[in-house]
Design a protein around this motif. Structure first.
Motif, PDB file in Angstrom:
ATOM      1  N   VAL A   1     -22.461  27.039 -15.023  1.00 12.55           N
ATOM      2  CA  VAL A   1     -23.090  27.935 -16.011  1.00 12.55           C
ATOM      3  C   VAL A   1     -22.335  27.885 -17.338  1.00 12.55           C
ATOM      4  CG1 VAL A   1     -21.843  30.078 -15.372  1.00 12.55           C
ATOM      5  CG2 VAL A   1     -24.153  30.196 -16.338  1.00 12.55           C
ATOM      6  N   ASP A   2     -21.027  27.756 -17.290  1.00  6.02           N
ATOM      7  CA  ASP A   2     -20.240  27.703 -18.530  1.00  6.02           C
ATOM      8  C   ASP A   2     -20.489  26.398 -19.280  1.00  6.02           C
ATOM      9  OD1 ASP A   2     -19.151  30.221 -18.205  1.00  6.02           O
ATOM     10  OD2 ASP A   2     -17.449  29.477 -17.033  1.00  6.02           O
ATOM     11  N   LEU A   3     -20.617  25.306 -18.529  1.00  8.31           N
ATOM     12  CA  LEU A   3     -20.910  24.026 -19.176  1.00  8.31           C
ATOM     13  C   LEU A   3     -22.282  24.089 -19.860  1.00  8.31           C
ATOM     14  CD1 LEU A   3     -19.705  21.055 -19.387  1.00  8.31           C
ATOM     15  CD2 LEU A   3     -21.416  20.482 -17.667  1.00  8.31           C
ATOM     16  N   LEU A   4     -23.260  24.663 -19.156  1.00  9.06           N
ATOM     17  CA  LEU A   4     -24.611  24.757 -19.723  1.00  9.06           C
ATOM     18  C   LEU A   4     -24.609  25.603 -20.992  1.00  9.06           C
ATOM     19  CD1 LEU A   4     -26.710  25.320 -16.466  1.00  9.06           C
ATOM     20  CD2 LEU A   4     -26.586  23.220 -17.826  1.00  9.06           C
ATOM     21  N   ARG A   5     -23.916  26.715 -20.932  1.00 11.31           N
ATOM     22  CA  ARG A   5     -23.943  27.644 -22.060  1.00 11.31           C
ATOM     23  C   ARG A   5     -23.064  27.154 -23.222  1.00 11.31           C
ATOM     24  NH1 ARG A   5     -25.723  32.800 -21.336  1.00 11.31           N
ATOM     25  NH2 ARG A   5     -24.190  33.478 -22.882  1.00 11.31           N
ATOM     26  N   ASN A   6     -21.833  26.772 -22.902  1.00  6.39           N
ATOM     27  CA  ASN A   6     -20.868  26.495 -23.964  1.00  6.39           C
ATOM     28  C   ASN A   6     -20.968  25.074 -24.512  1.00  6.39           C
ATOM     29  OD1 ASN A   6     -20.005  29.064 -23.385  1.00  6.39           O
ATOM     30  ND2 ASN A   6     -18.293  28.394 -22.114  1.00  6.39           N
ATOM     31  N   HIS A   7     -21.248  24.132 -23.643  1.00  4.92           N
ATOM     32  CA  HIS A   7     -21.300  22.745 -24.119  1.00  4.92           C
ATOM     33  C   HIS A   7     -22.708  22.357 -24.561  1.00  4.92           C
ATOM     34  CE1 HIS A   7     -19.931  18.570 -24.482  1.00  4.92           C
ATOM     35  NE2 HIS A   7     -21.131  18.255 -24.012  1.00  4.92           N
ATOM     36  N   PHE A   8     -23.691  22.719 -23.746  1.00  6.90           N
ATOM     37  CA  PHE A   8     -25.062  22.288 -24.065  1.00  6.90           C
ATOM     38  C   PHE A   8     -25.850  23.355 -24.837  1.00  6.90           C
ATOM     39  CE2 PHE A   8     -24.027  19.550 -20.368  1.00  6.90           C
ATOM     40  CZ  PHE A   8     -24.210  18.316 -21.001  1.00  6.90           C
ATOM     41  N   GLY A   9     -25.250  24.525 -25.033  1.00  8.67           N
ATOM     42  CA  GLY A   9     -25.920  25.558 -25.827  1.00  8.67           C
ATOM     43  C   GLY A   9     -27.141  26.159 -25.161  1.00  8.67           C
ATOM     44  N   LEU A  10     -27.270  25.964 -23.848  1.00  8.95           N
ATOM     45  CA  LEU A  10     -28.413  26.546 -23.132  1.00  8.95           C
ATOM     46  C   LEU A  10     -27.983  27.909 -22.589  1.00  8.95           C
ATOM     47  CD1 LEU A  10     -29.690  23.362 -21.243  1.00  8.95           C
ATOM     48  CD2 LEU A  10     -30.542  24.350 -23.373  1.00  8.95           C
ATOM     49  N   THR A  11     -28.296  28.939 -23.345  1.00  7.82           N
ATOM     50  CA  THR A  11     -27.779  30.263 -23.018  1.00  7.82           C
ATOM     51  C   THR A  11     -28.784  31.109 -22.235  1.00  7.82           C
ATOM     52  OG1 THR A  11     -28.485  30.983 -25.194  1.00  7.82           O
ATOM     53  CG2 THR A  11     -26.176  30.343 -24.964  1.00  7.82           C
ATOM     54  N   GLY A  12     -29.808  30.448 -21.693  1.00 11.19           N
ATOM     55  CA  GLY A  12     -30.794  31.188 -20.896  1.00 11.19           C
ATOM     56  C   GLY A  12     -30.217  31.665 -19.580  1.00 11.19           C
TER      57      GLY A  12
ATOM     58  N   PHE B   1     -25.580  14.157 -15.525  1.00 10.21           N
ATOM     59  CA  PHE B   1     -26.719  14.591 -14.719  1.00 10.21           C
ATOM     60  C   PHE B   1     -27.968  14.611 -15.589  1.00 10.21           C
ATOM     61  CE2 PHE B   1     -24.140  18.305 -15.913  1.00 10.21           C
ATOM     62  CZ  PHE B   1     -25.036  19.109 -16.597  1.00 10.21           C
ATOM     63  N   THR B   2     -29.092  14.842 -14.961  1.00  9.09           N
ATOM     64  CA  THR B   2     -30.338  14.974 -15.703  1.00  9.09           C
ATOM     65  C   THR B   2     -30.531  16.445 -16.012  1.00  9.09           C
ATOM     66  OG1 THR B   2     -31.205  13.137 -14.431  1.00  9.09           O
ATOM     67  CG2 THR B   2     -32.799  14.422 -15.662  1.00  9.09           C
ATOM     68  N   LEU B   3     -30.641  16.771 -17.280  1.00  8.99           N
ATOM     69  CA  LEU B   3     -30.766  18.167 -17.681  1.00  8.99           C
ATOM     70  C   LEU B   3     -32.118  18.364 -18.369  1.00  8.99           C
ATOM     71  CD1 LEU B   3     -29.617  21.013 -18.110  1.00  8.99           C
ATOM     72  CD2 LEU B   3     -28.360  20.140 -20.090  1.00  8.99           C
ATOM     73  N   ASN B   4     -32.979  19.113 -17.736  1.00 10.53           N
ATOM     74  CA  ASN B   4     -34.329  19.344 -18.259  1.00 10.53           C
ATOM     75  C   ASN B   4     -34.987  18.036 -18.697  1.00 10.53           C
ATOM     76  OD1 ASN B   4     -34.017  22.093 -17.784  1.00 10.53           O
ATOM     77  ND2 ASN B   4     -33.154  22.447 -19.821  1.00 10.53           N
ATOM     78  N   GLY B   5     -34.836  17.029 -17.834  1.00  9.35           N
ATOM     79  CA  GLY B   5     -35.520  15.764 -18.064  1.00  9.35           C
ATOM     80  C   GLY B   5     -34.755  14.739 -18.883  1.00  9.35           C
ATOM     81  N   LYS B   6     -33.587  15.118 -19.423  1.00  6.97           N
ATOM     82  CA  LYS B   6     -32.809  14.149 -20.225  1.00  6.97           C
ATOM     83  C   LYS B   6     -31.498  13.834 -19.519  1.00  6.97           C
ATOM     84  CE  LYS B   6     -34.397  15.664 -24.764  1.00  6.97           C
ATOM     85  NZ  LYS B   6     -34.183  16.868 -25.568  1.00  6.97           N
ATOM     86  N   ASN B   7     -31.054  12.582 -19.632  1.00  5.80           N
ATOM     87  CA  ASN B   7     -29.748  12.222 -19.082  1.00  5.80           C
ATOM     88  C   ASN B   7     -28.659  12.715 -20.023  1.00  5.80           C
ATOM     89  OD1 ASN B   7     -30.892  10.869 -16.900  1.00  5.80           O
ATOM     90  ND2 ASN B   7     -31.164   9.013 -18.121  1.00  5.80           N
ATOM     91  N   VAL B   8     -27.708  13.461 -19.486  1.00  5.39           N
ATOM     92  CA  VAL B   8     -26.625  13.997 -20.319  1.00  5.39           C
ATOM     93  C   VAL B   8     -25.280  13.730 -19.641  1.00  5.39           C
ATOM     94  CG1 VAL B   8     -28.045  15.828 -21.327  1.00  5.39           C
ATOM     95  CG2 VAL B   8     -26.734  16.286 -19.239  1.00  5.39           C
ATOM     96  N   SER B   9     -24.228  13.762 -20.446  1.00 11.28           N
ATOM     97  CA  SER B   9     -22.861  13.628 -19.945  1.00 11.28           C
ATOM     98  C   SER B   9     -21.975  14.595 -20.702  1.00 11.28           C
ATOM     99  CB  SER B   9     -22.308  12.225 -20.199  1.00 11.28           C
ATOM    100  OG  SER B   9     -23.006  11.291 -19.445  1.00 11.28           O
ATOM    101  N   ALA B  10     -20.906  15.024 -20.063  1.00 10.04           N
ATOM    102  CA  ALA B  10     -19.948  15.883 -20.751  1.00 10.04           C
ATOM    103  C   ALA B  10     -18.578  15.722 -20.120  1.00 10.04           C
ATOM    104  CB  ALA B  10     -20.394  17.344 -20.670  1.00 10.04           C
ATOM    105  N   GLU B  11     -17.565  15.915 -20.959  1.00 10.32           N
ATOM    106  CA  GLU B  11     -16.195  15.946 -20.442  1.00 10.32           C
ATOM    107  C   GLU B  11     -15.940  17.357 -19.939  1.00 10.32           C
ATOM    108  OE1 GLU B  11     -13.684  13.449 -20.431  1.00 10.32           O
ATOM    109  OE2 GLU B  11     -15.507  12.258 -20.725  1.00 10.32           O
TER     110      GLU B  11
END
Lengths: 265, 159
Positions: B25-36, B7-17
């Motif tokens: 919320v867990d993917l954002l926090r734990n994988h992408f480190g976005l803990t906001g 998906f596009t995350l804050n303007g960047k294309n990202v992928s995750a397993e």
């Protein structure tokens, strides 16, 4: 939540086939009820079949028959639909009273009806308007659809596709929300058609139900005054930490009056 | 069970397993480190996890990561542009609209969605809109003031 497989269906046919073939798959629409229920481990599906990618399930169309609303149309979409506001205002009004903005941005009409939560708003509107629920297999009248607490007439492999709400002459929906959850402690929808008045109650009993005595009184005279002296029975009403059965019965007649008043507004 | 979500995350294309049951919320926090986005109640009541998906505010604790596949996701971390606070963030700062700050990212993301739909909300409209965001420091009064001040500031910026 226990682990499950996620599958995004490409069509209603695809979803139904997958659902019918699997022993323990469930349909996912907005997920506003299902995901919290899975977190509480009230259910353990092996697979969730997501309907969000199926465009044909989404949208609002007005015809001579009434408002056709696709099953995965969100509450926010119904609440904000300008044509609906003009043609069947009770629908956007009820949709706007569900949960909070974020829940309305995800939660869907079909999901709400298929779940038949005893305190959900849409079942009361569907029953009062005499809606028809269309599935991939048949159409079911609202009078037959809501069977019991969290129980509907939907069979195995059956997917709600759209709902037809006939356009009433006048209608109103009033609810007393639980202050914490915004679910209806009691909600009453009143709808007047040429063929008669229909009154449906949610939140008070195990499942949404009609009030024939109130309907007769409003048939004779569609006004708040017509309900004077009418009381709802507390027998078999929900009795819990939020409200006793007697209080819910009291709220039924108060909400019925408010619904009539909104219909006349 | 594992699948790739993109998906596009804050303007960047990202992928995750990820797995089927992984929450966004867990993917954002734990994988992408976005803990906001915070996990407050984990039951879609409190609104501390509110983010935007395809331009509308959602509770990311009640959405699967897989459901976001192909979407545009914005979190509080993407709100400030070029080192400048977003007007809603600035207004929260100026009006002391936070005490402990736990609810703040969700409050701000929710308020930004409101102001997109309704650029000049009344006090009642702000309070109604924030129905799904709880502040346990009981700071609602200043939060409402901040949202309305941000509306004015954004109106001035636009004109």
């Amino acid at each position: 939540m226990r682990e499950f497989n996620y599958y995004r269906a490409g069509s209603v046919r695809d979803a139904a086939k997958r659902l019918g073939a699997s022993g323990n798959a469930m349909l996912l629409a907005g997920g506003m009820t299902l995901l919290p229920a899975l977190k509480m481990r009230l259910n353990e599906p092996g697979e969730l079949i997501d309907l969000a990618g199926i465009d044909e399930l989404r949208g609002v169309k007005l015809t001579r028959k009434g408002a056709h609303i696709g099953a995965t149309t969100t509450h926010a979409e119904v609440a904000g639909n300008v044509e609906l506001r003009a043609a069947v205002p009770v629908l956007p009004h009820a949709a706007e009273s569900i949960g909070d903005p974020q829940v309305r941005n995800r939660g869907t009409l079909g999901g709400s009806l298929a779940n038949n939560d005893p305190a959900a708003d849409y079942p009361a509107v569907a029953l009062a308007l005499g809606a028809t629920i269309f599935t991939n297999k048949r159409k079911i009248s609202a009078d037959d659809f809501f069977v019991g607490m969290f129980e509907t007439a939907l069979g195995r492999g059956e997917v709600v596709t759209q709902v037809l709400f006939p356009k009433p002459q006048r209608a109103g929906y009033a609810k007393f929300p639980n202050p914490a959850t915004r679910y209806a402690l009691v909600g009453v929808c009143v709808a007047q058609f040429k063929t008669g008045v229909r009154v449906a109650v949610t939140g008070a009993g195990a499942s949404v139900y009609r009030l024939p005595e109130f309907e007769d009184a409003l048939d004779a005279d569609f006004s708040e005054v017509a309900l004077d002296g009418l009381t709802a029975s507390a027998a078999n009403l929900n009795d819990d930490m939020h409200a006793g059965a007697d209080y819910r019965a009291h709220l039924v007649s108060v909400m019925a009056r408010r619904a009539v008043s909104l219909a006349l507004d | 069970m594992d699948a790739t979500v993109s998906f596009t995350l804050n303007g960047k294309n990202v992928s995750a397993e990820t797995t089927g049951a992984t929450l966004l919320v867990d993917l954002l926090r734990n994988h992408f480190g976005l803990t906001g986005a915070h996990v407050g109640c984990d039951t879609s009541q409190c609104g501390a996890c509110v983010i935007h998906v395809d331009g509308v505010s959602v509770k990311s604790c009640t959405m699967l990561a897989a459901q976001a596949d192909g979407s545009t996701v914005e979190t509080i971390e993407g709100l400030a542009a070029n080192g400048e606070l977003h007007p809603v963030q600035q207004a929260f700062h100026e009006h002391h609209a936070l005490q402990c700050g736990f609810c703040t990212p969700g409050m701000i993301m929710s308020a930004v969605d409101l102001l997109r739909r309704n650029p000049r909300p009344s006090e009642v409209e702000v309070r109604d809109w924030l129905e799904g965001n709880m502040c346990r420091c009981t700071g609602y009064h200043n939060i409402v003031k901040a949202v309305r001040a941000a509306a004015v500031a954004m109106g001035e910026q636009a004109s």
